[in-house]
Design a protein around this motif. Structure first.
Motif, PDB file in Angstrom:
ATOM      1  N   ASN A   1       0.822  -1.213   0.000  1.00  0.00           N
ATOM      2  CA  ASN A   1       0.000   0.000   0.000  1.00  0.00           C
ATOM      3  C   ASN A   1       0.854   1.260   0.000  1.00  0.00           C
ATOM      4  O   ASN A   1       0.614   2.190  -0.774  1.00  0.00           O
ATOM      5  N   VAL A   2       1.847   1.286   0.883  1.00  0.00           N
ATOM      6  CA  VAL A   2       2.726   2.462   0.984  1.00  0.00           C
ATOM      7  C   VAL A   2       3.471   2.680  -0.329  1.00  0.00           C
ATOM      8  O   VAL A   2       3.483   3.798  -0.879  1.00  0.00           O
ATOM      9  N   PHE A   3       4.084   1.636  -0.831  1.00  0.00           N
ATOM     10  CA  PHE A   3       4.901   1.717  -2.041  1.00  0.00           C
ATOM     11  C   PHE A   3       4.067   2.138  -3.256  1.00  0.00           C
ATOM     12  O   PHE A   3       4.447   3.045  -4.007  1.00  0.00           O
ATOM     13  N   CYS A   4       2.926   1.499  -3.437  1.00  0.00           N
ATOM     14  CA  CYS A   4       2.097   1.776  -4.625  1.00  0.00           C
ATOM     15  C   CYS A   4       1.497   3.176  -4.596  1.00  0.00           C
ATOM     16  O   CYS A   4       1.472   3.877  -5.620  1.00  0.00           O
ATOM     17  N   LEU A   5       0.993   3.603  -3.433  1.00  0.00           N
ATOM     18  CA  LEU A   5       0.423   4.953  -3.334  1.00  0.00           C
ATOM     19  C   LEU A   5       1.486   6.021  -3.585  1.00  0.00           C
ATOM     20  O   LEU A   5       1.225   7.028  -4.246  1.00  0.00           O
ATOM     21  N   ALA A   6       2.688   5.804  -3.055  1.00  0.00           N
ATOM     22  CA  ALA A   6       3.776   6.771  -3.257  1.00  0.00           C
ATOM     23  C   ALA A   6       4.148   6.876  -4.734  1.00  0.00           C
ATOM     24  O   ALA A   6       4.361   7.981  -5.261  1.00  0.00           O
ATOM     25  N   ILE A   7       4.215   5.734  -5.415  1.00  0.00           N
ATOM     26  CA  ILE A   7       4.541   5.748  -6.847  1.00  0.00           C
ATOM     27  C   ILE A   7       3.446   6.446  -7.645  1.00  0.00           C
ATOM     28  O   ILE A   7       3.730   7.304  -8.496  1.00  0.00           O
ATOM     29  N   CYS A   8       2.187   6.098  -7.378  1.00  0.00           N
ATOM     30  CA  CYS A   8       1.070   6.716  -8.107  1.00  0.00           C
ATOM     31  C   CYS A   8       1.049   8.230  -7.925  1.00  0.00           C
ATOM     32  O   CYS A   8       0.906   8.985  -8.890  1.00  0.00           O
ATOM     33  N   GLY A   9       1.168   8.659  -6.674  1.00  0.00           N
ATOM     34  CA  GLY A   9       1.151  10.095  -6.401  1.00  0.00           C
ATOM     35  C   GLY A   9       2.278  10.832  -7.099  1.00  0.00           C
ATOM     36  O   GLY A   9       2.073  11.890  -7.713  1.00  0.00           O
TER      37      GLY A   9
ATOM     38  N   LYS B   1      -1.224   3.227 -13.325  1.00  0.00           N
ATOM     39  CA  LYS B   1      -2.308   2.231 -13.217  1.00  0.00           C
ATOM     40  C   LYS B   1      -1.739   0.867 -12.795  1.00  0.00           C
ATOM     41  O   LYS B   1      -2.365   0.138 -11.997  1.00  0.00           O
ATOM     42  N   LEU B   2      -0.558   0.537 -13.293  1.00  0.00           N
ATOM     43  CA  LEU B   2       0.112  -0.710 -12.910  1.00  0.00           C
ATOM     44  C   LEU B   2       0.396  -0.728 -11.405  1.00  0.00           C
ATOM     45  O   LEU B   2       0.243  -1.755 -10.747  1.00  0.00           O
ATOM     46  N   ALA B   3       0.786   0.428 -10.874  1.00  0.00           N
ATOM     47  CA  ALA B   3       1.066   0.527  -9.436  1.00  0.00           C
ATOM     48  C   ALA B   3      -0.211   0.566  -8.611  1.00  0.00           C
ATOM     49  O   ALA B   3      -0.259   0.036  -7.496  1.00  0.00           O
ATOM     50  N   ALA B   4      -1.258   1.183  -9.158  1.00  0.00           N
ATOM     51  CA  ALA B   4      -2.516   1.334  -8.406  1.00  0.00           C
ATOM     52  C   ALA B   4      -3.263   0.015  -8.255  1.00  0.00           C
ATOM     53  O   ALA B   4      -3.952  -0.201  -7.253  1.00  0.00           O
ATOM     54  N   SER B   5      -3.143  -0.879  -9.228  1.00  0.00           N
ATOM     55  CA  SER B   5      -3.938  -2.115  -9.236  1.00  0.00           C
ATOM     56  C   SER B   5      -3.671  -3.027  -8.041  1.00  0.00           C
ATOM     57  O   SER B   5      -4.617  -3.481  -7.393  1.00  0.00           O
ATOM     58  N   PRO B   6      -2.399  -3.351  -7.703  1.00  0.00           N
ATOM     59  CA  PRO B   6      -2.177  -4.223  -6.537  1.00  0.00           C
ATOM     60  C   PRO B   6      -2.706  -3.618  -5.244  1.00  0.00           C
ATOM     61  O   PRO B   6      -3.347  -4.302  -4.442  1.00  0.00           O
ATOM     62  N   SER B   7      -2.438  -2.334  -5.048  1.00  0.00           N
ATOM     63  CA  SER B   7      -2.868  -1.662  -3.827  1.00  0.00           C
ATOM     64  C   SER B   7      -4.390  -1.650  -3.717  1.00  0.00           C
ATOM     65  O   SER B   7      -4.961  -1.955  -2.660  1.00  0.00           O
TER      66      SER B   7
ATOM     67  N   LEU C   1       0.208  11.780   0.595  1.00  0.00           N
ATOM     68  CA  LEU C   1      -0.119  11.978   2.007  1.00  0.00           C
ATOM     69  C   LEU C   1      -0.672  10.707   2.645  1.00  0.00           C
ATOM     70  O   LEU C   1      -0.300  10.339   3.764  1.00  0.00           O
ATOM     71  N   VAL C   2      -1.545  10.023   1.911  1.00  0.00           N
ATOM     72  CA  VAL C   2      -2.156   8.807   2.464  1.00  0.00           C
ATOM     73  C   VAL C   2      -1.154   7.660   2.503  1.00  0.00           C
ATOM     74  O   VAL C   2      -1.276   6.751   3.324  1.00  0.00           O
ATOM     75  N   SER C   3      -0.130   7.698   1.650  1.00  0.00           N
ATOM     76  CA  SER C   3       0.917   6.673   1.736  1.00  0.00           C
ATOM     77  C   SER C   3       1.655   6.778   3.077  1.00  0.00           C
ATOM     78  O   SER C   3       2.095   5.767   3.633  1.00  0.00           O
ATOM     79  N   VAL C   4       1.775   8.004   3.588  1.00  0.00           N
ATOM     80  CA  VAL C   4       2.383   8.203   4.913  1.00  0.00           C
ATOM     81  C   VAL C   4       1.463   7.618   5.986  1.00  0.00           C
ATOM     82  O   VAL C   4       1.911   6.956   6.929  1.00  0.00           O
ATOM     83  N   LEU C   5       0.154   7.854   5.829  1.00  0.00           N
ATOM     84  CA  LEU C   5      -0.823   7.289   6.766  1.00  0.00           C
ATOM     85  C   LEU C   5      -0.757   5.754   6.751  1.00  0.00           C
ATOM     86  O   LEU C   5      -0.804   5.101   7.805  1.00  0.00           O
ATOM     87  N   ALA C   6      -0.648   5.176   5.538  1.00  0.00           N
ATOM     88  CA  ALA C   6      -0.579   3.716   5.404  1.00  0.00           C
ATOM     89  C   ALA C   6       0.649   3.156   6.111  1.00  0.00           C
ATOM     90  O   ALA C   6       0.604   2.038   6.635  1.00  0.00           O
ATOM     91  N   TYR C   7       1.729   3.914   6.145  1.00  0.00           N
ATOM     92  CA  TYR C   7       2.962   3.453   6.785  1.00  0.00           C
ATOM     93  C   TYR C   7       2.758   3.187   8.275  1.00  0.00           C
ATOM     94  O   TYR C   7       3.396   2.311   8.850  1.00  0.00           O
TER      95      TYR C   7
END
Length: 601
Positions: free
Chosen positions: A421-429, A460-466, A525-531
């Motif tokens: 979740n952290v990794f994918c959200l950070a990449i997407c953002g 989209k590739l990063a968003a799909s797993p998360s 921001l939410v990737s930080v929350l996910a961490y």
């Protein structure tokens, strides 16, 4: 533990499954067939990108339409600029004539069809934006890609542009209602019945939708299709996971993303050959009907049958599983699998709001669901605005989702849910922000348009797993007594995002860069929350509120298990160490007592 009153006897399907095979041939065929039935739903989910596809348009000009090629020494552009005011900044790419308004025209009642009169007014600079009017004579649509769409048939442009995106939002709102109602019906009447009737109603509404005579009728049918699609997805996911062992549930849960990707590709193929929205919608509706023959053959979930007191039918399904998997059930199995239930403890859903740690975790899950879904659907619904062929873009969008979910299957077990979740959200953002920076830094350059498509596909590739892993992650974060309620409430974040995403596309084009960048910032921001959320990799499922609160605080599952059947109990690693330490202490104490007794003797 306090004494309890035995209320009923049922069978523990986990014990039966160990002998019948946790993921044998039966389950593999079942999972394949079940998730194939989600393809029509996935195709319908993003169908509006083609059903309401908008190409170039302009005001209808009675003075020159049909006569334009009779005027010598003048091009089409020369004549259009006489009647259409300039709009250099606010034109959407690919929509209308370059530099000219697609929604307004000059009010030229004094000149009528006289082109010379119009030229005279322009020479005298008499015409300004104050002399314009709306397209009262209607519109002319470009039909280079599609013969007819809802946008072209009902003129859902300019002042009515929002109406072209509302069906997509209402479809997603239907999915929210379908998830709630479908879950209740599946628990009351069974997964199979709910799945069957959702497929029947979805296919019927899909076909009737193609005969809509106005946009409002179209929106109503799309709402009901969305409700049925959500119910089907829920029933298929729960039904399939209830047939397999705990070890294989992440693999089965992620199939929803893989088959959704196939559904998106299927939509692109259909839209490539069916260029009328009515025929395309009819084809999408008919996709549901073959599964009405297949679903009755699929057995009901044994877990549901045992829970509902239908022991005989449950045993028949278990015997069928064992037979197909070429396993022989031991004669003593049914006795060993018996569970003498206590009176169930009553846990109020209000505890989600009265227990601060539970409320805090619920809000975190809503935020994760909302942000992941916003990024995912923002990219999915925006695909026809990307540079290049819309059919190819849609195919690639589905393909990257499929690949992303395949990669996520081993990654979820190796890296964990939180890490992904952290990794994918950070990449997407980051990619969404980089996209807008490139467009500002290199205005008008062709390679930037191609780079934008590539960046969106990687995002989209990063968003799909998360996005697809959240179904599993949220379920693991809450105890059994509150799991369904918490998952449903967390899912409202996803559905809210899916309703908002299409409406974001109606915002004026000059504000779109700010919207895209804002989605990117929110993802970061939410990737930080996910961490700061707990990791659930390798942990036992939470069974009580006290366990959940302790887990949120210490990250350790302190399971207190009472084995009613004298079966082997699987402890969490931390508890296993404590138990071993206790046993060692007892052994040492017993040995010392024996030594003392021997000496005394």
């Amino acid at each position: 533990m306090a004494a309890s009153t035995i209320a009923a006897v049922r069978y523990d399907f986990n014990v039966i499954l160990k002998e019948a095979d946790q993921f044998g041939l039966f389950q593999k065929v079942l999972v394949l067939v079940a998730f194939l039935s989600t393809i029509p739903g996935a195709s319908n989910l993003v169908a509006d990108v083609f059903l309401s596809y908008g190409e170039g348009k302009r005001c209808k000009l009675p003075a020159i339409d049909g006569k334009i090629f009779q005027v010598e020494n003048q091009t089409a552009a020369d004549l259009y600029h006489l009647y259409l005011p300039p709009v250099p900044d606010n034109r959407e790419p690919g929509q209308g004539i370059v530099g000219l308004s697609s929604c307004r025209k000059y009010d030229v009642g004094m000149c009528g069809d006289d082109i010379d009169c119009m030229e005279e007014l322009h020479r005298n600079q008499t015409l300004t934006r104050d002399n314009t009017t709306s397209c009262i004579d209607g519109y002319v649509h470009s039909r280079e890609i599609f013969k007819e769409t809802t946008t072209t048939e009902w003129d859902l442009i300019c002042e009515k542009q929002t109406l072209s995106k509302l069906p997509m939002s209402l479809f997603c709102l239907g999915m929210l209602i379908g998830a709630i109602c479908g879950g209740i019906l599946a628990d009351l009447y069974g997964r199979k019945k709910t799945w069957f009737f959702s497929t029947l109603i979805g296919g019927t509404c899909g076909c009737l939708c193609s005969f809509s005579w106005n946009i409002y009728m179209f929106m109503i049918f799309r709402f009901f299709i969305g409700a049925c699609v959500s119910s089907i997805l829920l029933c298929v996911s729960v039904h399939s996971m209830e047939f397999v062992g705990e070890k294989y549930r992440p693999f089965v849960g992620l199939q929803i993303g893989i088959f959704s990707g196939i559904g998106y590709i299927n939509l692109a193929i259909l839209a490539r050959f069916i260029r009328s929205w009515r025929n395309l919608q009819l084809a999408l509706g008919c996709l549901f009907f073959p599964f009405l023959i297949i679903i009755p053959i699929i057995p009901e979930s044994p877990r549901f049958l045992f829970q509902s007191g239908k022991m005989k039918k449950g045993k028949q399904v278990c015997n069928l599983i064992a037979k197909v998997n070429k396993k022989k059930l031991d004669k003593t199995l049914w006795e060993r699998a018996k569970i003498y239930e206590e009176e169930p403890q009553t846990f109020s859903p209000c505890k989600l709001f009265t227990k601060l740690p539970l409320l805090h975790m619920l809000l975190n899950c809503i935020a994760l669901n909302f942000t992941n879904s916003l990024v995912f659907f923002f990219l999915s619904f925006n695909v026809t605005r990307w540079f290049g062929n819309p059919f190819l873009n849609q195919t690639l969008s589905g393909l990257v989702e499929l690949v992303g979910c395949i990669v996520a299957i081993p990654a979820a077990s190796y890296f964990g849910r939180r890490t992904i979740n952290v990794f994918c959200l950070a990449i997407c953002g980051s990619l969404l922000i980089v996209n807008e920076v490139l467009k500002v830094a290199f205005v008008g350059q062709l390679w930037v348009q191609t780079a934008e498509v590539v960046i969106n596909l990687v995002a989209k590739l990063a968003a799909s797993p998360s996005f697809n892993l959240l179904f599993l992650y949220v379920a693991e974060l809450f105890p059994t007594s509150l799991r369904s309620t918490a998952s449903g409430l967390a899912n409202t974040g996803s559905r809210l995002a899916s309703v908002i995403s299409p409406l974001m596309l109606t915002i004026p084009i000059h504000l779109q860069p700010a919207i895209t960048a804002s989605v990117g910032v929110l993802a970061l921001l939410v990737s930080v929350l996910a961490y700061f959320c707990p990791e659930t990799k390798g942990m036992s499922m939470l069974t009580s509120v006290e366990e959940a609160v302790a887990f949120y605080k210490d990250g350790i599952v302190a399971t207190d298990v009472e084995d009613f059947n004298n079966n082997e109990v699987e402890w969490s690693p931390a508890i296993q160490k404590e138990k071993e330490a206790e046993i060692n202490e007892e052994d040492e104490e017993n040995e010392s007592h024996e030594i003392i007794l021997i000496k005394n003797f």
